[in-house]
Design an enzyme around this catalytic site. Structure first.
Site, PDB file in Angstrom:
ATOM      1  N   CYS A  78      18.814 -42.702  -2.522  1.00 28.29           N
ATOM      2  CA  CYS A  78      17.808 -42.855  -1.465  1.00 28.29           C
ATOM      3  C   CYS A  78      16.511 -42.142  -1.813  1.00 28.29           C
ATOM      4  CB  CYS A  78      18.355 -42.336  -0.145  1.00 28.29           C
ATOM      5  SG  CYS A  78      19.946 -43.064   0.246  1.00 28.29           S
TER       6      CYS A  78
ATOM      7  N   HIS B  57      14.792 -47.704   6.881  1.00 30.53           N
ATOM      8  CA  HIS B  57      15.140 -47.005   5.650  1.00 30.53           C
ATOM      9  C   HIS B  57      15.614 -47.994   4.572  1.00 30.53           C
ATOM     10  CE1 HIS B  57      16.494 -44.067   2.869  1.00 30.53           C
ATOM     11  NE2 HIS B  57      17.702 -43.843   3.336  1.00 30.53           N
TER      12      HIS B  57
END
Lengths: 348, 383, 129
Positions: free
Chosen positions: B83, B331
């Site tokens: 991420c 996200h």
């Protein structure tokens, strides 16, 4: 002296009551309880199978035997619910116990008597001086088809026995077997549930083999029923072992200790082995135990055990069968049970 | 090393972009950034992408994007740090410019997560496959474990966790690119579906498609392209154990504090010099712990700080996630670190509209991979 | 198909084999080639005991597809009696009985299946005692 040097049993924590099953199929639970003497049964968790049950029971057996597992030279698991059709169950077990690679392993199948057949072979290998110790396990996570009478009995559990020559806790005095081609219960390749021949499973199958094996064992040992402190018979339900005992001349008191089926169900290959385990948990030095298994197809194995002084040293070293049977239960309803037993078709 | 500036930004709307492919998404963001910077060409490009292979079955993302952007034969490199892929791509682009080997470099990030795959399983590849994921853990589960340990150690409340989501949704309401532009209440968070106890659905950042890109060049050239360049004054990165269970503290994110120490030292700043921060709030607890590791609050005080408004735009001493954060903005994992830089750029150049933090001069981005096994921090300054 | 990599992990999954650093005694589970604490490269192989306690935990309500028929289930960070740490699913325990500090026993269970026709994959789980 040759015999059992360590034993262990294991039952899953989950249970289902006869009432919960009967309700779903419109059956009368009271008539099942009365007729079959079955009240509840063990159910394996989603993460349990014959292999995990065999591993846990064997760990307890090693604990009681107090041996280095690397000295076990043969491992035989008897079951009619081996997780694989092709691939041995025992290979997982030898890695889990740290037995090493210098060991004979095979899966046995003979309906409900695969466990006692494994015990016989393990005993013989030790007797023949082929191995120092041999481990025999009877374990099952048996399936009964939804709505079938077997659903009230087919349960999960197992027992493990380590055979050896030193520090024997139960000497094996005599063994025998009585076998014929009798198709009373079977499961074809690729079929999910077993089938059975209804009332044919009784007189011409269970009773014929158990009683004949029992009679021959009494003859071979030149012993009488009253010479024994305990008797254990295969327990497809609560009633059959009581009737078999009566036919052979054993009393209710003699079979009471190993008669765990009303609250455990039929653990198939683990049935008479777990019964024996329950007896060994409480037996005293000098006690004699008579045991006859039964496997559909069909055959019965007989054993005469004599408990030694060493028994009292090992009984408390691992969990006892009755404690596992009576405590820490988690009851399931039929929906949960159907999910646990993978009776519900899921998407991949 | 040369000083480096950001001179242009571009991003797609974040959300479920069913009609757009990963290529469409990246190219849209990259073209916006190129046009925004007013550069005629780029010399090199970096693409942050966590797992094109698992999400859409496409690897070799650098080459794919250079091709579809019409930029062949420029060198194109895909950067992966779970991420934190976007923030790390930005850092690599920074080095290429700072070293003098290229002048105009694009740093982008993209993820196409809504394409029909098991997203939970794909994201879980950022954790240890054999000793964490094998045993049934998920990403919400890993952060839920941090949350349980944190609440146990510091007596933090469920409401304090929820306050992070409420604040970030409030901020995202004013972000036209955000996936969820809706205000939520503490009660809504507390009554949302449990995902991994104690974390509920509204504690979790969503599954998002999106792309983001920025253009970097030497500071000395920046004025050719824009009147308001933003200077990159620090970039730092750190790593930690891949498995949460091996950490000495289950209530810390050591990679964040390790990277922060380096970042502050490089910029010659203290935490209190930062005017606003984009913090990796993949889950509410992550923002709380990261805000402590960044030095904005003492250990154990991050949770109450949110509740007390110390991180809000309106009254905060350190506004956090003015963009809406991962929670409300969305996200798309590989794009997140770049989108954080974009928010800071907009804030430092006075383009943040209703989200604008007054007199914002120094902004920080903190982008984290996995359960904190990697962290990259970039600090930017208005000129 | 995960069979080849599954086989490599059997000593850890089945019987909890770990590496104890000969220099600083730190226990790595699974074993490593370099000690994360002191950088030593010498280890003794040890077997972890089956006793431990919960350092933190969660209840997974939404899992990856492979575990979806088992939800809700607990997963915990366990510290064994030797001080080694690992992550394990919780078995045979009511959800309300799972808590930080609770003692557990590690048991051998089936963890997952490789699809409907692939291998069964086993390993350790923890039971709250």
């Amino acid at each position: 002296m040759i015999g059992i040097i360590g034993y262990g049993s294991y039952l899953p924590r989950y249970r289902i009551k006869v009432e919960s099953i009967a309700k779903e199929w419109g059956s009368d639970p009271e008539s099942i309880k009365r007729g079959l003497k079955l009240f509840e049964k063990t159910v394996p968790g989603l993460d349990e199978d014959t292999i995990t049950i065999a591993v846990q029971a064997s760990k307890y057996a090693v604990k009681r035997a107090g041996i280095n597992p690397e000295e076990i030279g043969a491992v035989y698991i008897g079951s009619e619910s081996h997780p694989y059709a092709v691939k041995p169950s025992g290979t997982v077990l030898i890695e889990a116990l740290g037995i090493g690679n210098d060991v004979h392993v095979a899966s046995y199948e003979f309906a409900c008597k695969a466990g006692t057949e494994a015990m016989f072979v393990a005993y013989c290998l030790v007797k023949a001086n082929e191995v120092k110790y041999a481990l025999a396990i009877g374990a099952d996570t048996s399936q009964g088809a939804p709505g079938d009478a077997l659903e009230y009995s087919a349960s999960a559990g197992g027992a493990a026995f380590i055979m050896g020559k030193e520090n024997v806790v139960a000497e094996i005095l005599f063994t025998n077997s009585f076998t014929s081609d009798t198709p009373d219960f079977w499961r074809r390749e690729h079929e999910f549930y077993p089938r059975h021949a209804g009332r044919f499973t009784g007189e011409p199958a269970y009773f014929k083999h158990v009683v004949n094996a029992g009679k021959l064992l009494l003859e071979k040992s030149a012993m009488k029923p009253e010479d024994f402190d305990y008797a254990v018979f295969h327990m497809p339900n609560g009633k059959f072992p009581q009737m078999a005992a009566k036919k052979l001349g054993f009393t209710k008191e003699q079979i009471e200790t190993g008669w765990i089926v009303p609250w455990m169900g039929n653990t198939y290959s683990g049935s008479s082995p777990t019964g024996l385990s329950a007896v060994l948990d409480v037996a005293k030095p000098g006690d004699k135990i008579f045991m006859v298994s039964f496997g559909s197809g069909a055959g019965s194995d007989g054993f005469v055990f004599k408990v030694t002084d060493k028994i009292v040293d090992v009984q408390d070293k691992a969990p006892k069968l009755r404690d596992m049977l009576d405590n820490n239960k988690i009851y399931l309803d039929y929906g949960e049970y159907a999910k646990f037993r993978e009776k519900i078709i899921l998407n991949e | 090393m040369k000083d480096v500036a950001v001179i242009g930004i571009g991003m797609t709307k974040f959300g479920e972009l069913w009609n757009k492919s990963i290529k469409d998404i990246f190219v849209e963001a990259a073209l916006k950034a190129i046009d925004n910077a007013g550069v005629g060409h780029i010399d090199s490009m970096y693409v942050g992408a966590m797992s094109g292979g698992l999400f859409v079955g496409q690897e070799h993302i650098g080459a794919v994007m250079a091709d579809y952007l019409g930029m062949n034969p420029v060198p194109a490199t895909r950067v992966e740090s779970a991420c934190a892929s976007g923030g790390t791509a930005f850092r690599q682009a920074y080095f290429e410019v700072a070293s003098g080997s290229s002048e105009i470099v694009l740093a982008g990030g993209v993820e196409k997560m809504n394409d029909g795959v098991d997203v939970t399983a794909a994201l879980a590849t950022a954790a240890d496959q054999e000793y964490e994921v094998y045993n049934g853990i998920t990403f919400p589960g890993l952060y839920a474990m941090i949350a349980n340990a944190y609440m146990h150690q510091y007596n933090a409340t469920r409401e304090q966790l929820a306050a992070v989501a409420v604040k970030n949704h409030h901020n995202g309401f004013n972000n036209p690119n955000a996936q969820f532009r809706s205000e939520i209440t503490i009660e809504q968070v507390l009554n949302s579906t449990l995902v991994a106890d104690p974390l509920r659905l509204l504690d979790c950042s969503p599954v998002t498609d999106g792309g983001a890109a920025v253009i970097l060049c030497p500071l000395e050239l920046a004025k050719q392209f824009t009147d308001s360049p933003v200077k990159v004054i620090s970039t730092a990165q750190a790593s930690d154990t891949i498995s949460l269970y091996e950490r000495e503290s289950l209530t810390s994110l050591k990679a964040v504090s390790d990277a922060a120490v380096k970042a502050y030292k490089q910029a010659n700043l203290k935490p209190e010099d930062i005017d606003l921060a984009e913090v990796h709030d993949c889950f509410t607890i992550a923002e709380i712990v990261a805000s402590e590791e960044l030095g904005f609050f003492d250990k154990g005080c991050g949770a109450s700080a949110v509740e007390e408004g110390k991180t809000s735009i309106e009254e905060g001493t350190i506004p956090i996630n003015t963009s809406g954060g991962l929670k409300s903005k969305g996200h798309p994992v590989g794009a997140t670190g770049i989108a954080q830089v974009i928010e800071i750029y907009e804030q430092l150049t006075g383009q943040a509209g209703k989200r604008q933090v007054k007199d914002a001069r120094i902004g920080l981005t903190q982008n984290m991979g996995g359960s904190g096994a990697s962290c990259v921090i970039n600090i930017l300054e208005a000129l | 198909m995960i069979t080849p990599k599954y086989v490599r992990e059997i000593p850890q999954r089945y019987r909890l084999e770990a590496a104890k650093c000969k220099n600083c005694s730190y226990i790595s589970f699974p074993p490593r080639l370099v000690c994360p604490k002191c950088k030593s490269r010498s280890f003794d192989t040890i077997r972890l005991s089956d006793e431990g306690k919960i350092l933190t935990f969660t209840i997974i309500r939404v899992s990856s597809d492979i575990f979806s028929h088992q939800t809700p289930y607990g997963v915990a960070v366990i510290e064994t009696s030797e001080g080694a740490k690992l992550m394990a699913m919780i078995a045979d325990t009511k959800i309300e009985d799972i808590a930080i500090g609770k003692k557990v026993k590690l048991i051998f269970r089936k963890i997952r299946d490789e699809g409907v026709s692939g291998i069964h994959c086993y390993g350790y789980k923890a039971v709250v005692i």
